[in-house]
Scaffold this motif. Structure first.
Motif, mmCIF file in Angstrom:
data_model
loop_
_atom_site.group_PDB
_atom_site.id
_atom_site.type_symbol
_atom_site.label_atom_id
_atom_site.label_comp_id
_atom_site.label_asym_id
_atom_site.label_seq_id
_atom_site.Cartn_x
_atom_site.Cartn_y
_atom_site.Cartn_z
ATOM 1 N N LEU A 34 -10.391 5.687 1.788
ATOM 2 C CA LEU A 34 -9.796 6.400 0.653
ATOM 3 C C LEU A 34 -9.371 5.438 -0.446
ATOM 4 O O LEU A 34 -9.566 5.711 -1.641
ATOM 5 C CB LEU A 34 -8.602 7.227 1.129
ATOM 6 C CG LEU A 34 -8.933 8.415 2.049
ATOM 7 C CD1 LEU A 34 -7.656 9.097 2.517
ATOM 8 C CD2 LEU A 34 -9.827 9.416 1.330
ATOM 9 N N VAL A 35 -8.806 4.302 -0.056
ATOM 10 C CA VAL A 35 -8.407 3.303 -1.053
ATOM 11 C C VAL A 35 -9.638 2.735 -1.744
ATOM 12 O O VAL A 35 -9.653 2.542 -2.972
ATOM 13 C CB VAL A 35 -7.590 2.179 -0.381
ATOM 14 C CG1 VAL A 35 -7.331 1.045 -1.376
ATOM 15 C CG2 VAL A 35 -6.268 2.722 0.136
ATOM 16 N N MET A 36 -10.696 2.463 -0.976
ATOM 17 C CA MET A 36 -11.927 1.947 -1.576
ATOM 18 C C MET A 36 -12.569 2.954 -2.515
ATOM 19 O O MET A 36 -13.181 2.578 -3.530
ATOM 20 C CB MET A 36 -12.922 1.579 -0.468
ATOM 21 C CG MET A 36 -12.503 0.400 0.384
ATOM 22 S SD MET A 36 -13.626 0.155 1.803
ATOM 23 C CE MET A 36 -15.170 -0.200 0.972
ATOM 24 N N THR A 37 -12.426 4.245 -2.208
ATOM 25 C CA THR A 37 -13.082 5.283 -3.006
ATOM 26 C C THR A 37 -12.296 5.614 -4.274
ATOM 27 O O THR A 37 -12.881 5.753 -5.364
ATOM 28 C CB THR A 37 -13.265 6.556 -2.164
ATOM 29 O OG1 THR A 37 -13.999 6.236 -0.974
ATOM 30 C CG2 THR A 37 -14.015 7.620 -2.954
ATOM 31 N N PHE A 38 -10.982 5.733 -4.151
ATOM 32 C CA PHE A 38 -10.177 6.214 -5.277
ATOM 33 C C PHE A 38 -9.294 5.141 -5.914
ATOM 34 O O PHE A 38 -8.741 5.366 -6.984
ATOM 35 C CB PHE A 38 -9.287 7.375 -4.812
ATOM 36 C CG PHE A 38 -10.056 8.543 -4.260
ATOM 37 C CD1 PHE A 38 -10.739 9.401 -5.110
ATOM 38 C CD2 PHE A 38 -10.119 8.771 -2.891
ATOM 39 C CE1 PHE A 38 -11.457 10.476 -4.608
ATOM 40 C CE2 PHE A 38 -10.830 9.843 -2.387
ATOM 41 C CZ PHE A 38 -11.508 10.692 -3.236
ATOM 42 N N GLY A 39 -9.143 3.994 -5.254
ATOM 43 C CA GLY A 39 -8.278 2.956 -5.806
ATOM 44 C C GLY A 39 -8.965 2.111 -6.864
ATOM 45 O O GLY A 39 -10.197 1.961 -6.862
ATOM 46 N N ARG A 40 -8.177 1.554 -7.760
ATOM 47 C CA ARG A 40 -8.691 0.647 -8.787
ATOM 48 C C ARG A 40 -8.557 -0.771 -8.252
ATOM 49 O O ARG A 40 -7.505 -1.403 -8.350
ATOM 50 C CB ARG A 40 -7.917 0.813 -10.096
ATOM 51 C CG ARG A 40 -8.087 2.193 -10.728
ATOM 52 C CD ARG A 40 -7.314 2.284 -12.034
ATOM 53 N NE ARG A 40 -7.493 3.601 -12.652
ATOM 54 C CZ ARG A 40 -6.915 3.964 -13.795
ATOM 55 N NH1 ARG A 40 -6.106 3.100 -14.437
ATOM 56 N NH2 ARG A 40 -7.118 5.171 -14.292
ATOM 57 N N LEU A 41 -9.625 -1.273 -7.691
ATOM 58 C CA LEU A 41 -9.594 -2.549 -6.998
ATOM 59 C C LEU A 41 -10.473 -3.558 -7.712
ATOM 60 O O LEU A 41 -11.504 -3.203 -8.300
ATOM 61 C CB LEU A 41 -10.087 -2.381 -5.549
ATOM 62 C CG LEU A 41 -9.396 -1.293 -4.712
ATOM 63 C CD1 LEU A 41 -10.095 -1.159 -3.371
ATOM 64 C CD2 LEU A 41 -7.923 -1.618 -4.513
ATOM 65 N N ASP A 42 -10.056 -4.816 -7.629
ATOM 66 C CA ASP A 42 -10.941 -5.863 -8.140
ATOM 67 C C ASP A 42 -12.038 -6.135 -7.120
ATOM 68 O O ASP A 42 -12.016 -5.624 -5.991
ATOM 69 C CB ASP A 42 -10.142 -7.141 -8.426
ATOM 70 C CG ASP A 42 -9.425 -7.647 -7.183
ATOM 71 O OD1 ASP A 42 -10.080 -8.236 -6.323
ATOM 72 O OD2 ASP A 42 -8.191 -7.407 -7.062
ATOM 73 N N LYS A 43 -12.996 -6.941 -7.510
ATOM 74 C CA LYS A 43 -14.180 -7.161 -6.690
ATOM 75 C C LYS A 43 -13.841 -7.751 -5.326
ATOM 76 O O LYS A 43 -14.336 -7.291 -4.287
ATOM 77 C CB LYS A 43 -15.151 -8.080 -7.435
ATOM 78 C CG LYS A 43 -16.402 -8.408 -6.637
ATOM 79 C CD LYS A 43 -17.298 -9.354 -7.413
ATOM 80 C CE LYS A 43 -18.522 -9.734 -6.580
ATOM 81 N NZ LYS A 43 -19.409 -10.683 -7.327
ATOM 82 N N GLU A 44 -12.978 -8.753 -5.281
ATOM 83 C CA GLU A 44 -12.673 -9.431 -4.019
ATOM 84 C C GLU A 44 -11.870 -8.540 -3.075
ATOM 85 O O GLU A 44 -12.097 -8.555 -1.869
ATOM 86 C CB GLU A 44 -11.924 -10.736 -4.292
ATOM 87 C CG GLU A 44 -12.762 -11.806 -4.958
ATOM 88 C CD GLU A 44 -13.996 -12.169 -4.126
ATOM 89 O OE1 GLU A 44 -13.888 -12.182 -2.890
ATOM 90 O OE2 GLU A 44 -15.054 -12.424 -4.717
ATOM 91 N N THR A 45 -10.942 -7.772 -3.614
ATOM 92 C CA THR A 45 -10.180 -6.859 -2.767
ATOM 93 C C THR A 45 -11.077 -5.795 -2.165
ATOM 94 O O THR A 45 -10.953 -5.444 -0.983
ATOM 95 C CB THR A 45 -9.044 -6.195 -3.563
ATOM 96 O OG1 THR A 45 -8.211 -7.205 -4.136
ATOM 97 C CG2 THR A 45 -8.190 -5.314 -2.662
ATOM 98 N N TYR A 46 -12.009 -5.288 -2.979
ATOM 99 C CA TYR A 46 -12.958 -4.294 -2.467
ATOM 100 C C TYR A 46 -13.813 -4.894 -1.357
ATOM 101 O O TYR A 46 -14.048 -4.256 -0.327
ATOM 102 C CB TYR A 46 -13.839 -3.781 -3.609
ATOM 103 C CG TYR A 46 -14.782 -2.675 -3.195
ATOM 104 C CD1 TYR A 46 -14.399 -1.335 -3.274
ATOM 105 C CD2 TYR A 46 -16.061 -2.973 -2.700
ATOM 106 C CE1 TYR A 46 -15.256 -0.319 -2.882
ATOM 107 C CE2 TYR A 46 -16.918 -1.962 -2.308
ATOM 108 C CZ TYR A 46 -16.511 -0.647 -2.400
ATOM 109 O OH TYR A 46 -17.355 0.350 -2.004
ATOM 110 N N ARG A 47 -14.298 -6.121 -1.562
ATOM 111 C CA ARG A 47 -15.101 -6.784 -0.544
ATOM 112 C C ARG A 47 -14.287 -7.011 0.736
ATOM 113 O O ARG A 47 -14.811 -6.867 1.862
ATOM 114 C CB ARG A 47 -15.639 -8.114 -1.068
ATOM 115 C CG ARG A 47 -16.691 -7.971 -2.152
ATOM 116 C CD ARG A 47 -17.180 -9.316 -2.661
ATOM 117 N NE ARG A 47 -17.844 -10.075 -1.599
ATOM 118 C CZ ARG A 47 -17.410 -11.244 -1.138
ATOM 119 N NH1 ARG A 47 -16.307 -11.784 -1.634
ATOM 120 N NH2 ARG A 47 -18.082 -11.868 -0.188
#
Length: 274
Positions: A34-47
């Motif tokens: 859910l965080v990966m889908t709806f959160g505003r994450l930078d590239k490294e946090t998403y990875r």
């Protein structure tokens, strides 16, 4: 006999510690998705979140194939646990939502069980192993995420990528301390201290668990000893009861013989008088 209960109602009696552990990891994984889908994450946090979720998927996959290997009826297991396999496929967010069914299934088991703490107490080794698995994944997840968020915006920080954050969390929780990556901010030092204390406690529990595995008798051994002791007591009781019955029959036989002799003596006396 093969259990023909549907997958959604299976093991209603008592959920095992591993099932509860998988439920908790499923809940953690759903939150990550859910965080990966709806959160505003930078590239490294998403990875980083992607790596963590993939690791959890691998745990689900191992658990699925372990259950398949232990199952007597492989086809029946596949028919009623296909959702577990679907939920363990990484990199496809739509399929990961299937883990909600895993969570609902175990919650249903817990609600329908009169007391799920009793099997946890009886299966202490399995419960300890399940707790260690959940604790390790949880600590590594939150430690790596928090340290990456804190250090990524700090001047002079050397923890800037997902791989570096995971490596730092793994090295710190194991209390090895290579020193190749380390926090430079005050908040990072606090997080590092918490992770070190958690790691000491974590490996202390592992040491106790390993000692119990090699020193303490296994639950199956204790059960076998109890069954053997009960069988021995039952055999002795049956033998004593057989002896009592034999003694009773002998007494009745002796009594019958005595009555016969008395009757013969009476008859002899009457014959003499006559």
């Amino acid at each position: 006999m093969t259990d023909k209960t549907p997958w959604s109602l299976r093991s209603v009696g008592n959920p095992s510690p591993i099932e509860i552990a998988m439920m908790l990891l499923s809940l953690l994984s759903v939150i990550i998705v859910l965080v990966m889908t709806f959160g505003r994450l930078d590239k490294e946090t998403y990875r980083l979140l992607f790596f963590i979720d993939t690791t959890i998927c691998m745990i689900f996959m191992v658990n699925f194939f372990a259950g398949l290997f232990r199952a007597r009826d492989k086809l029946f297991y596949l028919r009623h646990h296909w959702i577990d396999f679907i939920a363990s496929i990484p990199a496809i967010e739509a399929l990961r939502i299937a883990r909600v069914f895993q969570i609902l299934r175990v919650i249903r088991l817990i609600r329908m069980s009169r007391s799920f703490l009793i099997p946890l107490i009886k299966q202490r080794k399995q419960a300890t192993l399940a707790s260690l698995l959940v604790a390790m994944v949880t600590i590594l997840t939150f430690a790596s995420i928090i340290i990456l968020i804190i250090e990524s915006g700090t001047e002079g920080a050397n923890i800037q990528t997902a791989e570096q954050a995971i490596w730092w969390a793994l090295v710190t929780i194991s209390t090895v301390g290579y020193g190749d990556f380390y926090p430079v901010s005050t908040a990072g030092h606090i997080v590092g201290g918490i992770v070190i204390v958690s790691g000491v406690s974590f490996f202390g529990v592992i040491s106790g668990y390993m000692a119990s595995v090699f020193v303490a008798p296994d639950e199956s051994e204790r059960q076998e000893r109890q069954d053997a002791h009960k069988a021995e007591i039952k055999s002795e009781l049956e033998l004593a009861l057989a002896r009592m019955e034999e003694n009773q029959r002998q007494m009745e036989l002796n009594q019958a013989q005595m009555l016969t002799k008395i009757a013969e003596l009476k008859q002899a006396l009457e014959d003499k008088k006559g």
